[in-house]
Design a protein around this motif. Structure first.
Motif, PDB file in Angstrom:
ATOM      1  N   GLU A  41       0.813  -1.216   0.000  1.00  0.00           N
ATOM      2  CA  GLU A  41       0.000   0.000   0.000  1.00  0.00           C
ATOM      3  C   GLU A  41       0.849   1.270   0.000  1.00  0.00           C
ATOM      4  OE1 GLU A  41      -3.529   0.255  -0.131  1.00  0.00           O
ATOM      5  OE2 GLU A  41      -3.153  -1.817  -0.787  1.00  0.00           O
ATOM      6  N   VAL A  42       2.071   1.169   0.531  1.00  0.00           N
ATOM      7  CA  VAL A  42       2.930   2.359   0.583  1.00  0.00           C
ATOM      8  C   VAL A  42       4.168   2.164  -0.302  1.00  0.00           C
ATOM      9  CG1 VAL A  42       2.163   3.135   2.849  1.00  0.00           C
ATOM     10  CG2 VAL A  42       4.024   1.462   2.699  1.00  0.00           C
ATOM     11  N   LYS A  43       4.021   1.334  -1.323  1.00  0.00           N
ATOM     12  CA  LYS A  43       5.160   1.012  -2.190  1.00  0.00           C
ATOM     13  C   LYS A  43       5.782   2.261  -2.800  1.00  0.00           C
ATOM     14  CE  LYS A  43       6.443  -1.854  -6.179  1.00  0.00           C
ATOM     15  NZ  LYS A  43       5.958  -2.853  -7.191  1.00  0.00           N
ATOM     16  N   ASP A  44       4.960   3.233  -3.142  1.00  0.00           N
ATOM     17  CA  ASP A  44       5.495   4.441  -3.772  1.00  0.00           C
ATOM     18  C   ASP A  44       6.339   5.276  -2.812  1.00  0.00           C
ATOM     19  OD1 ASP A  44       2.876   4.912  -2.501  1.00  0.00           O
ATOM     20  OD2 ASP A  44       3.219   6.996  -3.089  1.00  0.00           O
ATOM     21  N   LEU A  45       6.200   5.017  -1.508  1.00  0.00           N
ATOM     22  CA  LEU A  45       6.991   5.749  -0.521  1.00  0.00           C
ATOM     23  C   LEU A  45       8.304   5.050  -0.198  1.00  0.00           C
ATOM     24  CD1 LEU A  45       4.166   6.720   2.013  1.00  0.00           C
ATOM     25  CD2 LEU A  45       5.057   8.067   0.090  1.00  0.00           C
ATOM     26  N   LEU A  46       8.449   3.808  -0.646  1.00  0.00           N
ATOM     27  CA  LEU A  46       9.658   3.037  -0.369  1.00  0.00           C
ATOM     28  C   LEU A  46      10.759   3.387  -1.356  1.00  0.00           C
ATOM     29  CD1 LEU A  46       8.026  -0.471   0.232  1.00  0.00           C
ATOM     30  CD2 LEU A  46       8.782   1.172   1.977  1.00  0.00           C
ATOM     31  N   ASP A  47      11.995   3.201  -0.929  1.00  0.00           N
ATOM     32  CA  ASP A  47      13.134   3.398  -1.820  1.00  0.00           C
ATOM     33  C   ASP A  47      13.353   2.103  -2.598  1.00  0.00           C
ATOM     34  OD1 ASP A  47      15.764   3.585  -2.948  1.00  0.00           O
ATOM     35  OD2 ASP A  47      16.211   5.185  -1.530  1.00  0.00           O
ATOM     36  N   PRO A  48      13.167   2.120  -3.908  1.00  0.00           N
ATOM     37  CA  PRO A  48      13.241   0.881  -4.690  1.00  0.00           C
ATOM     38  C   PRO A  48      14.652   0.316  -4.815  1.00  0.00           C
ATOM     39  CG  PRO A  48      12.992   2.764  -6.157  1.00  0.00           C
ATOM     40  CD  PRO A  48      12.849   3.290  -4.759  1.00  0.00           C
ATOM     41  N   ILE A  73      -6.127  -4.367   7.989  1.00  0.00           N
ATOM     42  CA  ILE A  73      -5.171  -3.602   7.181  1.00  0.00           C
ATOM     43  C   ILE A  73      -5.963  -2.653   6.295  1.00  0.00           C
ATOM     44  CG2 ILE A  73      -3.304  -3.691   5.497  1.00  0.00           C
ATOM     45  CD1 ILE A  73      -2.794  -6.577   6.336  1.00  0.00           C
ATOM     46  N   ALA A  74      -5.832  -1.377   6.568  1.00  0.00           N
ATOM     47  CA  ALA A  74      -6.566  -0.380   5.786  1.00  0.00           C
ATOM     48  C   ALA A  74      -5.857  -0.131   4.461  1.00  0.00           C
ATOM     49  CB  ALA A  74      -6.677   0.922   6.565  1.00  0.00           C
ATOM     50  N   SER A  75      -6.617   0.312   3.487  1.00  0.00           N
ATOM     51  CA  SER A  75      -6.029   0.670   2.190  1.00  0.00           C
ATOM     52  C   SER A  75      -5.409   2.057   2.273  1.00  0.00           C
ATOM     53  CB  SER A  75      -7.105   0.658   1.107  1.00  0.00           C
ATOM     54  OG  SER A  75      -8.036   1.713   1.324  1.00  0.00           O
ATOM     55  N   ARG A  76      -4.571   2.343   1.330  1.00  0.00           N
ATOM     56  CA  ARG A  76      -3.929   3.658   1.280  1.00  0.00           C
ATOM     57  C   ARG A  76      -4.968   4.767   1.101  1.00  0.00           C
ATOM     58  NH1 ARG A  76       1.068   5.281  -0.755  1.00  0.00           N
ATOM     59  NH2 ARG A  76       1.371   7.503  -0.389  1.00  0.00           N
ATOM     60  N   THR A  77      -6.026   4.468   0.398  1.00  0.00           N
ATOM     61  CA  THR A  77      -7.041   5.498   0.132  1.00  0.00           C
ATOM     62  C   THR A  77      -7.961   5.739   1.324  1.00  0.00           C
ATOM     63  OG1 THR A  77      -8.483   3.802  -0.835  1.00  0.00           O
ATOM     64  CG2 THR A  77      -7.048   5.052  -2.341  1.00  0.00           C
ATOM     65  N   GLN A  78      -8.008   4.783   2.260  1.00  0.00           N
ATOM     66  CA  GLN A  78      -8.836   4.942   3.462  1.00  0.00           C
ATOM     67  C   GLN A  78      -8.030   4.566   4.705  1.00  0.00           C
ATOM     68  OE1 GLN A  78     -12.231   2.425   2.130  1.00  0.00           O
ATOM     69  NE2 GLN A  78     -13.455   4.286   2.381  1.00  0.00           N
ATOM     70  N   PRO A  79      -6.983   5.314   4.996  1.00  0.00           N
ATOM     71  CA  PRO A  79      -6.114   4.967   6.131  1.00  0.00           C
ATOM     72  C   PRO A  79      -6.803   5.206   7.468  1.00  0.00           C
ATOM     73  CG  PRO A  79      -5.521   7.109   5.274  1.00  0.00           C
ATOM     74  CD  PRO A  79      -6.565   6.561   4.340  1.00  0.00           C
ATOM     75  N   LEU A  80      -6.282   4.589   8.494  1.00  0.00           N
ATOM     76  CA  LEU A  80      -6.802   4.817   9.842  1.00  0.00           C
ATOM     77  C   LEU A  80      -6.474   6.239  10.295  1.00  0.00           C
ATOM     78  CD1 LEU A  80      -5.688   1.406  11.346  1.00  0.00           C
ATOM     79  CD2 LEU A  80      -8.011   2.080  10.766  1.00  0.00           C
ATOM     80  N   ILE A  81      -5.258   6.673   9.998  1.00  0.00           N
ATOM     81  CA  ILE A  81      -4.817   8.042  10.267  1.00  0.00           C
ATOM     82  C   ILE A  81      -3.997   8.480   9.059  1.00  0.00           C
ATOM     83  CG2 ILE A  81      -3.463   9.546  11.778  1.00  0.00           C
ATOM     84  CD1 ILE A  81      -3.981   7.626  14.069  1.00  0.00           C
ATOM     85  N   PRO A  82      -4.287   9.625   8.471  1.00  0.00           N
ATOM     86  CA  PRO A  82      -3.586  10.031   7.240  1.00  0.00           C
ATOM     87  C   PRO A  82      -2.084  10.249   7.424  1.00  0.00           C
ATOM     88  CG  PRO A  82      -5.601  11.295   7.538  1.00  0.00           C
ATOM     89  CD  PRO A  82      -5.391  10.542   8.807  1.00  0.00           C
TER      90      PRO A  82
END
Length: 572
Positions: free
Chosen positions: A328-335, A360-369
């Motif tokens: 869900e946070v792949k775009d935030l990881l260093d590839p 496990i919440a989705s990136r579009t509906q996180p528990l806390i942004p």
């Protein structure tokens, strides 16, 4: 015999030393054991006094089978084991000792690689610190969380529900008899804490670092798949030696970037900050507390686990596991960050799926942004302090209140339930003398229990400030790791009851509202100094003399960096 193996320095040749090394290790082992077969140590923290790690002997047997199958020679190596709930005064006092002892044993012995078996809070950090310093091929296997216990039909989160239930007893809403009955329900199976405490956090963060085979961390301790994965990790350990894949060859600043993203997304323990800083220090990687804020502060919370949420670790595993969170946070990881397998972490995420969106919440509906750790600075914490907003009360993230100061944890226990204590729900509780030097060992006491008279009024959270740590299973609006600590001359030592304290998490500020000249002129009271540790001998003396502050990982100053695997003197 393969001369490129480190162990061949002990076993090859026909001189007297080689004879002694082989003969004493033989004891039924065939001659082929010393002819070109990698010697793989299993650094095993199993101990009956570390209950969360007691099952690691069983895990070690699966590792042995995998090592032998792949052509290596497995060697069980018991190392210092720290039981979080058992050792006094605090397990953190001995994390550095455990790391140092493990490092020395890995360097001193004829081994080519190592499998690191940890679970309870300090064991994985200590093992990784050691592996980073000795820099032999090394891979981690976490022991896994316990299964969920239940009491009166409700799931129990070990640690978190201890704090909750004990406060209910103090508030008069739960009887002591029922509290004691819950005790036998709390720990249902082998394994470490099932909340997102430090043990679970460090297992997952170690996988995000790349030191665990992707997909393994979070496997429950009783699950047969843990043994299956341990067998395969044993096989991998032999391959690591052949590839010369050592911590220094794949752990980079990018690896720690991914660990910080993961820490925020799982709502992990604040203790991961001091552990990651210490591991980075052993590798010579420039990691600071500001990196945790810069990289992690805006990362969404996706894992609905106690203490920040509802569920527990075996729920996370069935819901898709850690890789589903990272996807869900792949775009935030260093590839570019690699794993122990030689492949990038991001390569393992495409097939991961969320099977229970409540856990496990989705990136579009996180528990806390935005849920990562925030780093605070100001006149009360010039070197920094941290807070975990996901575990705090939103209405207290900006607060101003009068200080109520405690000079030691003993002073706190003696006065907190005094009905005449001048304190209300708007007060700011300050506990000092609990930093690395002051206690010593930086105990998990920062989440101070609230005064009984306020609990009886229904108050369940207050702003609390301390130079110590808190359990990863704890919750509340708690400012931790205040640096410099009081015992190191930090401002916390000069705060007085009645001073106004202002907290502004959004603007990353923590201040004492006393004119600078007046505050600087204040002395430190005798009561405060008496609360500081003053050991005369042994490890505690060495620790107090050499421990660094929390903002650099609370390692010992002479242990920072890597010493490599070369033994300084030959045996004679």
């Amino acid at each position: 015999m393969a001369s490129d193996l480190r162990s061949s320095e002990w076993y090859s040749g026909d001189d007297r030393n080689a004879y002694i090394h082989r003969a004493w290790m033989r004891r039924g082992v065939p001659d082929t054991a010393f002819r070109g077969r990698p010697q793989i140590a299993i650094a095993n923290t199993a101990s009956d006094l570390t209950p969360c790690n007691a099952h690691l002997d069983e895990v070690a047997q699966s590792v042995k089978n995998g090592i032998y199958e792949a052509g290596g020679i497995p060697l069980n190596l018991p190392v210092v084991s720290l039981g979080e709930t058992q050792v006094r005064p605090t397990a953190m006092l001995w994390r550095n000792m455990a790391a140092m002892a493990t490092e020395e044993m890995l360097r001193a012995n004829p081994i080519d690689g190592v499998v690191l078996l940890g679970g309870c809070d300090k064991t994985i950090p200590a093992l990784l610190m050691a592996a980073a310093s000795v820099d032999l091929p090394a891979v981690v296997i976490p022991g896994g969380p316990m299964l969920t216990g239940h009491f009166r039909g409700e799931a129990l989160g070990c640690g978190t529900d201890v704090w909750r239930l004990s406060e209910e007893v103090r508030a008069g809403t739960l009887s002591e008899a029922l509290f004691e009955r819950s005790e036998s329900s709390m720990i249902r199976s082998k394994g470490h804490c099932n909340t997102m405490g430090t043990a679970s956090t460090m297992a997952l963060v170690a996988e995000a670092l790349g030191t665990i085979v992707p997909g393994l961390a979070g496997t429950p301790a009783p699950d047969s798949r843990l043994l299956e994965a341990s067998h395969e990790t044993g096989r991998l350990a032999v391959q690591l030696v052949a590839a010369d894949r050592r911590p220094s060859t794949f752990l980079t600043k990018a690896s720690f970037h991914n660990a910080i993203v993961a820490l925020a997304a799982i709502g992990g323990s604040t203790n991961a900050v001091v552990h990651l800083l210490a591991i980075a220090g052993r590798l010579g990687i420039d990691l600071t507390i500001d990196d945790f804020d810069r990289i992690g502060a805006e990362v969404p919370l996706l894992v609905n686990l106690q203490p920040a949420g509802r569920y527990l670790m075996d729920d996370l595993y069935r819901a898709g596991g850690f890789l589903a969170v990272l996807r869900e946070v792949k775009d935030l990881l260093d590839p570019t960050a690699l794993t122990i397998t030689g492949r990038p972490l991001v390569d393992y995420l495409d097939d991961a799926r969320i099977w229970d969106a409540d856990v496990i919440a989705s990136r579009t509906q996180p528990l806390i942004p935005a849920a990562g750790i925030s780093v605070l600075r100001g006149t009360l914490a010039p070197g920094g302090a941290i807070i975990k907003p996901a575990a705090a009360s939103p209405h207290l993230l900006k607060h101003r209140g009068r200080a109520v100061v405690f000079d030691s944890i003993e002073d706190f226990h003696a006065r907190i339930d005094d009905p005449d204590l001048d304190i209300d729900e708007n007060s700011v509780m300050i506990l000092r003398g609990c930093g690395p030097m002051g206690y010593p060992g930086m105990p998990e006491v920062s989440n101070m229990p609230l005064p009984k008279k306020l609990l009886e009024k229904g108050v369940r959270d207050m702003v609390r400030i301390c130079d110590g740590r808190m359990s990863g299973t704890a919750y509340g609006t708690v400012i931790l790791h205040v640096t410099p600590e009081a015992a190191a001359g930090g401002p916390l030592a000069r705060v007085r009851t009645g001073d106004w304290i202002s907290l502004d998490v959004r603007n990353r500020r923590l201040d004492v509202e006393v004119p600078a000249e007046e505050f600087a002129a204040r002395g430190v009271s005798d009561a405060t100094v008496r609360g500081f540790a003053d050991p005369r001998r042994g490890w505690e003396r060495l620790y107090v003399d050499h421990v660094m502050q929390a903002d650099t990982g609370a390692d010992l100053d002479f242990l920072v960096g890597s010493s490599g695997s070369t033994v300084s003197r030959e045996s004679h």
